[in-house]
Design a protein around this motif. Structure first.
Motif, PDB file in Angstrom:
ATOM      1  N   UNK A  45      64.403  62.913  26.211  1.00 31.11           N
ATOM      2  CA  UNK A  45      63.578  61.754  26.552  1.00 31.11           C
ATOM      3  C   UNK A  45      62.756  61.458  25.302  1.00 31.11           C
ATOM      4  N   UNK A  46      63.019  60.325  24.707  1.00 30.61           N
ATOM      5  CA  UNK A  46      62.465  60.024  23.385  1.00 30.61           C
ATOM      6  C   UNK A  46      60.942  59.974  23.360  1.00 30.61           C
ATOM      7  N   UNK A  47      60.307  59.637  24.456  1.00 25.15           N
ATOM      8  CA  UNK A  47      58.841  59.576  24.483  1.00 25.15           C
ATOM      9  C   UNK A  47      58.219  60.944  24.194  1.00 25.15           C
ATOM     10  N   UNK A  48      58.935  62.029  24.510  1.00 19.66           N
ATOM     11  CA  UNK A  48      58.414  63.375  24.254  1.00 19.66           C
ATOM     12  C   UNK A  48      58.570  63.788  22.782  1.00 19.66           C
ATOM     13  N   UNK A  49      59.386  63.074  22.040  1.00 20.18           N
ATOM     14  CA  UNK A  49      59.664  63.423  20.640  1.00 20.18           C
ATOM     15  C   UNK A  49      59.359  62.257  19.697  1.00 20.18           C
ATOM     16  N   UNK A  50      58.511  61.353  20.154  1.00 23.53           N
ATOM     17  CA  UNK A  50      58.258  60.119  19.413  1.00 23.53           C
ATOM     18  C   UNK A  50      57.822  60.376  17.967  1.00 23.53           C
ATOM     19  N   UNK A  51      56.900  61.320  17.745  1.00 24.24           N
ATOM     20  CA  UNK A  51      56.429  61.605  16.378  1.00 24.24           C
ATOM     21  C   UNK A  51      57.578  62.110  15.502  1.00 24.24           C
ATOM     22  N   UNK A  52      58.400  63.005  16.036  1.00 33.80           N
ATOM     23  CA  UNK A  52      59.549  63.534  15.275  1.00 33.80           C
ATOM     24  C   UNK A  52      60.531  62.426  14.926  1.00 33.80           C
ATOM     25  N   UNK A  53      60.790  61.544  15.865  1.00 32.36           N
ATOM     26  CA  UNK A  53      61.747  60.459  15.634  1.00 32.36           C
ATOM     27  C   UNK A  53      61.205  59.495  14.583  1.00 32.36           C
ATOM     28  N   UNK A  54      59.904  59.147  14.678  1.00 27.30           N
ATOM     29  CA  UNK A  54      59.305  58.246  13.676  1.00 27.30           C
ATOM     30  C   UNK A  54      59.353  58.866  12.282  1.00 27.30           C
ATOM     31  N   UNK A  55      59.034  60.144  12.204  1.00 26.04           N
ATOM     32  CA  UNK A  55      58.979  60.837  10.910  1.00 26.04           C
ATOM     33  C   UNK A  55      60.372  60.993  10.288  1.00 26.04           C
ATOM     34  N   UNK A  56      61.350  61.394  11.105  1.00 27.43           N
ATOM     35  CA  UNK A  56      62.678  61.691  10.552  1.00 27.43           C
ATOM     36  C   UNK A  56      63.749  61.513  11.634  1.00 27.43           C
ATOM     37  N   UNK A  57      64.194  60.278  11.871  1.00 24.44           N
ATOM     38  CA  UNK A  57      65.187  60.066  12.941  1.00 24.44           C
ATOM     39  C   UNK A  57      66.498  60.816  12.699  1.00 24.44           C
ATOM     40  N   UNK A  58      66.947  60.869  11.443  1.00 25.02           N
ATOM     41  CA  UNK A  58      68.186  61.604  11.159  1.00 25.02           C
ATOM     42  C   UNK A  58      68.007  63.099  11.404  1.00 25.02           C
ATOM     43  N   UNK A  59      66.837  63.625  11.056  1.00 30.86           N
ATOM     44  CA  UNK A  59      66.556  65.043  11.305  1.00 30.86           C
ATOM     45  C   UNK A  59      66.519  65.358  12.791  1.00 30.86           C
ATOM     46  N   UNK A  60      65.963  64.439  13.575  1.00 29.07           N
ATOM     47  CA  UNK A  60      65.924  64.626  15.027  1.00 29.07           C
ATOM     48  C   UNK A  60      67.342  64.634  15.594  1.00 29.07           C
ATOM     49  N   UNK A 111      68.201  55.846  18.534  1.00 26.56           N
ATOM     50  CA  UNK A 111      66.999  56.499  18.020  1.00 26.56           C
ATOM     51  C   UNK A 111      65.829  55.533  17.870  1.00 26.56           C
ATOM     52  N   UNK A 112      65.999  54.307  18.350  1.00 24.28           N
ATOM     53  CA  UNK A 112      64.931  53.320  18.256  1.00 24.28           C
ATOM     54  C   UNK A 112      63.794  53.614  19.211  1.00 24.28           C
ATOM     55  N   UNK A 113      62.600  53.101  18.878  1.00 22.47           N
ATOM     56  CA  UNK A 113      61.421  53.299  19.718  1.00 22.47           C
ATOM     57  C   UNK A 113      60.807  51.976  20.176  1.00 22.47           C
ATOM     58  N   UNK A 114      61.470  50.883  19.894  1.00 22.19           N
ATOM     59  CA  UNK A 114      60.958  49.572  20.288  1.00 22.19           C
ATOM     60  C   UNK A 114      61.125  49.386  21.800  1.00 22.19           C
ATOM     61  N   UNK A 115      60.455  48.373  22.381  1.00 25.69           N
ATOM     62  CA  UNK A 115      60.556  48.164  23.833  1.00 25.69           C
ATOM     63  C   UNK A 115      61.989  48.002  24.366  1.00 25.69           C
ATOM     64  N   UNK A 152      64.660  49.565  23.273  1.00 24.76           N
ATOM     65  CA  UNK A 152      65.468  50.756  22.983  1.00 24.76           C
ATOM     66  C   UNK A 152      65.681  51.589  24.243  1.00 24.76           C
ATOM     67  N   UNK A 153      66.663  52.453  24.190  1.00 19.73           N
ATOM     68  CA  UNK A 153      66.941  53.334  25.328  1.00 19.73           C
ATOM     69  C   UNK A 153      65.801  54.341  25.496  1.00 19.73           C
ATOM     70  N   UNK A 154      65.619  54.833  26.722  1.00 18.50           N
ATOM     71  CA  UNK A 154      64.576  55.828  26.993  1.00 18.50           C
ATOM     72  C   UNK A 154      64.996  57.220  26.537  1.00 18.50           C
ATOM     73  N   UNK A 155      66.303  57.453  26.510  1.00 17.77           N
ATOM     74  CA  UNK A 155      66.817  58.773  26.160  1.00 17.77           C
ATOM     75  C   UNK A 155      67.920  58.644  25.121  1.00 17.77           C
ATOM     76  N   UNK A 156      68.235  59.775  24.517  1.00 15.37           N
ATOM     77  CA  UNK A 156      69.434  59.878  23.693  1.00 15.37           C
ATOM     78  C   UNK A 156      70.162  61.137  24.157  1.00 15.37           C
ATOM     79  N   UNK A 157      71.456  61.005  24.337  1.00 14.94           N
ATOM     80  CA  UNK A 157      72.289  62.121  24.775  1.00 14.94           C
ATOM     81  C   UNK A 157      73.359  62.372  23.738  1.00 14.94           C
TER      82      UNK A 157
END
Length: 194
Positions: free
Chosen positions: A111-126, A35-39, A41-46
């Motif tokens: 693809x985490x780039x499409x959900x970046x705001x959701x992941x930053x706000x609440x990674x566990x919720x995502x 669920x990381x967003x740093x350079x 980190x993975x591009x996706x989560x499955x």
């Protein structure tokens, strides 16, 4: 007058009744990615689930791979990773899974780039929303069951998610049963080391 054999109409009636639901499904769920967003980190989560009524055959796959196909050094690792396995190990795992007649696989990839705001706000919720979507589709993929046990990996993050996580998974699984027209099974959510 009593008959020892059912009449033709009784046989027809027996064939049109829905089959009795006596078996249960076990669904093993794991994720790939982070669920990381740093350079780095993975591009996706499955999030992927494998459902079967024959969990012993499914559990044998990694044991056989460890015993027969990997080096001693690799055997010491706590978890086998598909992405860094040899082609031979991957093929063996997939062929073994395909040989289980009622095994079903369902996966959701984001693809985490499409959900970046959701992941930053609440990674566990995502993460919960991904797992919930998977849980809701399980009854459509697995079919009706009297019991369903959904087993998540017991890594630290999954342990700490607790009752709210389990309640959402249960609720979404039962919603999926209603959508699929299946009777509600006895659903249990648990964790197990992979």
């Amino acid at each position: 007058l009593m008959r020892s054999k059912p009449t033709r109409s009784a046989k027809w009636h027996q064939k049109t009744e829905p089959p009795a639901i006596v078996r249960g499904h076990v669904v093993f769920v794991d994720e790939s990615g982070d669920l990381g967003l740093s350079p780095g980190a993975s591009e996706t989560i499955t999030v992927c689930g494998v459902s079967t009524t024959d969990c012993r055959r499914l559990e044998r796959i990694p044991r056989r791979i460890r015993r027969r196909l990997i080096s001693r050094k690799m055997r010491e690792r706590s978890e086998l990773k598909f992405y860094n396995s040899t082609q031979r190990v991957r093929e063996h795992a997939l062929h073994s899974l395909a040989s289980i007649s009622d095994a079903r696989v369902i996966a959701f990839t984001a693809r985490k780039s499409q959900y970046e705001d959701n992941i930053r706000r609440d990674p566990d919720g995502f993460y919960l929303s991904l797992c919930g979507a998977l849980a809701e589709c399980l009854p459509m993929v697995s079919g009706p069951a009297g019991r369903m046990r959904i087993v998540f990996d017991a890594r630290r993050g999954n342990r700490s998610r607790g009752d709210k996580f389990d309640d959402v998974i249960l609720k979404r699984t039962l919603e999926g049963c209603r959508r699929a027209g299946h009777p509600e099974p006895d659903v249990r959510v648990s964790r197990m080391d992979s």
